[in-house]
Design a protein around this motif. Structure first.
Motif, short mmCIF file in Angstrom:
data_model
loop_
_atom_site.label_atom_id
_atom_site.label_comp_id
_atom_site.label_asym_id
_atom_site.label_seq_id
_atom_site.Cartn_x
_atom_site.Cartn_y
_atom_site.Cartn_z
N PHE A 59 26.36 77.18 6.88
CA PHE A 59 27.51 76.27 6.82
C PHE A 59 28.38 77.51 5.69
N CYS A 60 28.83 78.41 7.13
CA CYS A 60 29.86 79.53 6.31
C CYS A 60 31.39 79.45 6.52
N GLU A 61 31.84 80.32 5.77
CA GLU A 61 33.08 80.55 6.41
C GLU A 61 33.21 80.68 7.29
N GLY A 62 34.34 79.67 7.58
CA GLY A 62 35.51 79.75 9.18
C GLY A 62 34.52 78.68 10.30
N THR A 63 33.95 77.98 9.21
CA THR A 63 33.24 77.33 10.89
C THR A 63 34.75 76.43 10.95
N LEU A 64 34.58 75.71 12.40
CA LEU A 64 35.44 74.95 12.12
C LEU A 64 34.95 73.36 12.76
N TYR A 65 35.77 72.54 12.15
CA TYR A 65 35.95 70.65 11.99
C TYR A 65 36.56 70.28 13.20
N GLY A 66 36.42 70.06 14.15
CA GLY A 66 37.88 69.56 14.97
C GLY A 66 38.57 71.12 15.43
N MET A 67 39.48 70.44 14.67
CA MET A 67 40.65 71.78 14.97
C MET A 67 40.55 72.11 13.16
N PHE A 68 39.72 71.65 11.87
CA PHE A 68 40.10 72.71 11.12
C PHE A 68 39.18 73.12 10.31
N GLN A 69 39.64 74.17 9.82
CA GLN A 69 38.73 75.48 8.77
C GLN A 69 38.23 74.62 7.54
N SER A 70 36.78 75.43 7.30
CA SER A 70 36.24 75.11 6.47
C SER A 70 37.47 74.95 5.42
N ASN A 71 37.31 74.49 4.14
CA ASN A 71 38.22 74.24 2.98
C ASN A 71 37.51 73.99 1.51
N PHE A 72 36.62 74.08 1.58
CA PHE A 72 35.92 73.83 0.00
C PHE A 72 34.20 73.60 0.35
N ARG A 73 33.58 74.32 -0.33
CA ARG A 73 32.38 75.01 -1.03
C ARG A 73 31.92 74.23 -1.63
N LEU A 74 30.66 74.05 -1.72
CA LEU A 74 29.46 73.35 -2.80
C LEU A 74 28.48 74.24 -2.63
N ILE A 75 28.15 73.68 -4.45
CA ILE A 75 26.81 74.46 -4.81
C ILE A 75 25.76 73.71 -4.50
N SER A 76 24.50 74.32 -4.05
CA SER A 76 23.67 73.04 -4.85
C SER A 76 22.40 73.97 -6.17
N SER A 77 21.64 72.57 -6.86
CA SER A 77 20.85 73.44 -7.95
C SER A 77 20.27 74.45 -8.34
N ASP A 78 19.69 74.92 -7.02
CA ASP A 78 19.00 76.14 -6.74
C ASP A 78 20.49 77.52 -6.43
N ASN A 79 21.75 76.51 -6.56
CA ASN A 79 22.73 78.05 -5.80
C ASN A 79 22.70 78.61 -4.75
N VAL A 80 22.67 77.15 -4.00
CA VAL A 80 23.12 78.03 -2.31
C VAL A 80 24.88 77.93 -2.08
N LEU A 81 25.60 77.92 -1.64
CA LEU A 81 26.64 77.93 -1.07
C LEU A 81 27.11 77.81 -0.05
N TYR A 82 27.53 76.80 0.42
CA TYR A 82 28.32 75.82 1.33
C TYR A 82 29.18 75.94 1.40
N HIS A 83 29.87 76.79 2.93
CA HIS A 83 31.44 76.40 2.83
C HIS A 83 31.27 75.00 4.21
N VAL A 84 32.73 73.93 3.62
CA VAL A 84 31.95 72.38 4.40
C VAL A 84 33.87 72.37 4.69
N HIS A 85 34.42 71.17 5.04
CA HIS A 85 35.26 70.24 5.01
C HIS A 85 36.09 69.24 5.06
N LEU A 86 36.80 68.94 3.85
CA LEU A 86 36.97 68.05 3.35
C LEU A 86 37.07 66.72 3.82
#
Length: 321
Positions: A59-86
């Motif tokens: 789940f890294c920056e620039g991944t596509l969901y349909g026609m949408f680029q990743s536009n949000f970030r989630l951080i887990s409690s052990d500090n892992v960053l995920y790029h997601v789509h609203l």
């Protein structure tokens, strides 16, 4: 989680490795060549004390969901960053993952779950295949169990032919009743039906009151009905007598009685120990002994023919709820 003093700000993530360790919640050891990852949003915030983040490689920056680029970030409690789509979060979560620390200005939010759980949640939302080896069965079940807390429907996301369904089903033989209990609790019909075939060796008397309560009356009754039906069918098949052939000089009626008695001796212990999960191999072994006790070739053929019919019927008998 994001420190409270950093609310409304962003940070500079640190790239760990190019592995998929975040799928399982393990944190790779630090290496001397870990460098700050240049990010377009880094100019929004320069905290007084930088802390390290691991970047999910799926789940890294620039991944596509349909026609949408990743536009949000989630951080887990052990500090892992995920790029997601609203757009994906809004589609599957009726409370936007219960994000109480939502910061839409800088498109970042923390989730109070470890990366092992958050990664599984995102795999389910996006229906993405897991890296090999799959997350452990217990990890998958624990992750799905918290779905409702984040507005996610296990019934909608854990369906037949989805990757998370396959990952659970592949490991079902390790703990079939545990998976059946889990499927019944969340009304996962496809998983409960598939798993019930692995519960045929279960002793119904071993089901505790607590397990029965969690399972609910509907799935408990269906499991009981499956066991009772198969046991009844097996008993009925076993009690069919061995057919006799016309007598001749080498095999008289008295000789055929010996073959019938050998068949009954093989049948008696099978009837007493009849169980819904009895294997065809067990039946073949028992009646193979009976066949070895007779001399007449026609009697042997009769035993073999009856055994073949019985095994075919038992194989075709429904094995699921």
């Amino acid at each position: 989680m994001i420190p409270s003093s950093y609310a409304g700000m962003f940070y500079s993530p640190i790239v760990c490795t190019d592995s998929d360790d975040d799928d399982y919640g393990s944190t790779p050891p630090e290496t001397p060549n870990m460098l700050p990852r240049p990010a377009p949003l880094q100019t929004h915030w320069c905290p007084p004390h930088t802390f390290e983040l691991l970047l999910s490689t799926k789940f890294c920056e620039g991944t596509l969901y349909g026609m949408f680029q990743s536009n949000f970030r989630l951080i887990s409690s052990d500090n892992v960053l995920y790029h997601v789509h609203l757009e994906a979060l809004r589609r599957y979560s009726d409370n936007m993952l219960n994000l109480t620390c939502l910061n839409e200005l800088h498109a970042v939010a923390s989730v109070p779950e470890k990366s092992a759980t958050l990664s599984i949640m995102l795999h389910a939302i996006y229906d993405m295949p897991f890296s090999q080896p799959h997350p452990r069965l217990q990890t998958l079940i624990e992750a799905v169990s918290v779905f409702p807390r984040y507005g996610l429907s296990p019934k909608e996301l854990v369906r037949a032919k989805t990757h998370i369904y396959s990952a659970i089903l592949d490991q079902t033989p390790l703990a079939p009743f545990h998976v059946y209990l889990f499927a019944a609790q969340f009304h996962l019909e496809d998983l409960a039906v598939a798993t019930s075939a692995y519960c045929l060796s279960l002793l119904l008397s071993d089901i505790s009151d607590e397990s029965a309560r969690v399972m609910g009356p509907r799935y408990l009754k269906r499991l009981f009905d499956l066991h009772l039906r198969r046991k009844k069918v097996l008993t009925r098949m076993l009690l069919v007598p061995l057919p006799m052939h016309p007598t001749n000089r080498t095999c008289t009626f008295k000789a055929q009685r010996k073959a019938a008695n050998a068949w009954r001796r093989a049948t008696a212990p099978l009837v007493l120990s009849a169980r819904p999960g009895m294997t065809c191999q067990s039946l073949g072994t028992a009646y193979g002994v009976a066949e070895g006790e007779v001399q007449c070739q026609k009697c042997k053929m009769a035993i073999a023919a009856r055994l073949k019919t019985m095994l075919a019927e038992w194989t075709d008998e429904k094995r699921t709820i």
